[in-house]
Design an enzyme around this catalytic site. Structure first.
Site, PDB file in Angstrom:
ATOM      1  CE  LYS A   1      -2.795   2.634   3.342  1.00  0.00           C
ATOM      2  NZ  LYS A   1      -1.746   3.618   3.673  1.00  0.00           N
TER       3      LYS A   1
ATOM      4  NE  ARG B   1      -7.277   4.850   4.319  1.00  0.00           N
ATOM      5  CZ  ARG B   1      -6.226   5.109   5.107  1.00  0.00           C
ATOM      6  NH1 ARG B   1      -6.269   4.818   6.381  1.00  0.00           N
ATOM      7  NH2 ARG B   1      -5.131   5.629   4.597  1.00  0.00           N
TER       8      ARG B   1
ATOM      9  NE  ARG C   1      -1.565  10.744  10.316  1.00  0.00           N
ATOM     10  CZ  ARG C   1      -2.052   9.769   9.551  1.00  0.00           C
ATOM     11  NH1 ARG C   1      -1.237   8.877   9.033  1.00  0.00           N
ATOM     12  NH2 ARG C   1      -3.336   9.680   9.300  1.00  0.00           N
TER      13      ARG C   1
END
Length: 420
Positions: free
Chosen positions: A22, A400, A121
């Site tokens: 990913k 995801r 983040r």
């Protein structure tokens, strides 16, 4: 609302082919923006974040075709440099389109990215690097506008933290910038090397990827790899299936993986008492008895223990003899899975950066919702070894990063199904 239904207590047995990474396919897809020819990719995982990246490329004027894990991307017709808020918020990694668009068009308009809620983040390192390379940036009401009327210019950039995303953004911007760019204290993850390998195959001049200092000599434009470019195996998905075996018992053979990328992970399974052997691109794991606690686990940047594997490794340690201490050094909000594990009977005390896991004899099935991508995967692991039935909602978060996780585990003997 979809959910995963798992009846635990069934040992696993079989062979699992590890999907493409990913965290490698997404920056490579962003990099296609820079290519002046059609790009062919292979081993691309069928995950929702991949489709999110494809939608961004399409919105910019690119063309994307997919046939299973093979993709063809044609960005020669890109005629936009703006990404909608809706698309940006589907995934955290959408921010790497900043560097790609700056390298392609010299401008971009986007907003702050979405993704799993793992605490702050910030993207300040991304913006600071673009400014050092000559970009003019405005940030009003969450909309970021970047432009470089004279083009980007290479420079020396020293990162305050070896951020993967910032390193990727700088690489993407630097490959077509004027002159030389030197990135110090950069990320060293295998996914960075994969991106650099792709860019080099397209004609970029990059040295040092995989180390803490990368040098990039800008070129006028990129072409495309002559052959289909293969995405590297997903080390976190591999760790997940190893953890599933540690929780449920039995034995598994993982194929098409890269043990060298997992040198901080594999020893932990051996500490737990699992039999682990790697050879070539395969990893064999077998549960031969009760699990034992592991030494203190501290998340670190690569080549240290990855934060993405923290929740996944915690799942089997919930039933290990003894106590294991986790120290989370990367994200502030990465113990959200502990609530679901505790409802299953785990003994976990978490405060700040530290979680203390004391093994219990058994876990029990419960209804939970995935708190985030890896936390959801950890609950799946625990449910496979729990007594009774577990139901897990918010499966879109798990999707995801995992390509049909229920089909993969079913093929290895798990009783797991998706209810739509």
């Amino acid at each position: 609302m979809q959910k995963l239904v798992i009846d635990g207590g069934r040992p696993l047995s079989g062979e699992i082919k590890v999907q493409g990474a990913k965290n490698a396919v997404l920056p490579v897809l962003a990099a296609c923006t820079l290519c002046s020819r059609e790009v062919r990719l292979s081993n691309c995982p069928c995950i929702s974040d991949r489709y999110g990246a494809a939608r961004i490329l399409t919105s910019l004027g690119g063309k994307v075709r997919a046939d299973g894990t093979d993709m063809t991307v044609d960005c020669t017709g890109i005629d936009s440099s703006s990404i909608s808020s809706e698309l940006m918020r589907t995934m955290r990694s959408s921010i790497i389109f900043m560097g790609a668009l700056m390298g392609r068009t010299g401008k971009c308009t986007l907003c702050y990215p979405g993704g799993c809620d793992l605490g702050p983040r910030p993207i300040d390192m991304h913006l600071s690097a673009m400014k050092k390379m000559g970009a003019v940036i405005t940030d009003e009401h969450g909309i970021i506008e970047c432009s470089a009327p004279e083009g980007l210019t290479g420079c020396k950039i020293s990162l305050s933290f070896p951020s993967v995303g910032a390193t990727e953004n700088i690489l993407l911007a630097a490959v077509t910038a004027k002159g030389e760019t030197v990135i110090s204290n950069c990320a060293r993850e295998p996914e960075i090397t994969c991106l650099a390998d792709f860019l080099i195959a397209c004609g970029a001049h990059i040295n040092g990827a995989g180390g803490s200092r990368i040098t990039v000599e800008g070129v006028e434009r990129l072409s495309a790899p002559r052959e289909s470019f293969a995405i590297i195996p997903d080390r976190i998905a591999a760790a997940t299936y190893l953890s599933c075996c540690a929780c449920a018992g039995g034995e598994l053979m993982l194929t098409d993986c890269c043990p060298a990328h997992m040198e901080a992970i594999l020893p932990l399974f051996e500490q737990m008492g699992m039999y682990v052997r790697s050879f070539g691109s395969n990893i064999y794991i077998q549960k031969t008895g009760g699990l034992k606690a592991a030494d203190t686990i501290r998340t670190m940047v690569y080549p240290g223990f990855p934060t993405d594997a923290q929740a996944i490794i915690m799942a089997p340690l919930c039933t290990a003899e003894g106590t294991t201490v986790f120290v989370e050094n990367i994200f502030e909000n990465r113990y959200r899975h502990t609530g679901a594990l505790s409802r299953m009977g785990a003994d976990i005390r978490a405060e700040g950066k530290v979680a203390v896991v004391t093994g219990v004899p058994a876990l029990y099935g419960a209804a939970s919702e995935a708190p985030d991508l890896r936390g959801g995967a950890a609950i799946v692991c625990a449910a496979l070894g729990a007594s009774g039935r577990s139901e897990i909602t918010r499966t879109e978060l798990i999707d995801r990063g995992y390509d049909s996780i229920e089909a993969i585990l079913s093929s290895a003997g798990a009783k797991i199904s998706r209810i739509i």
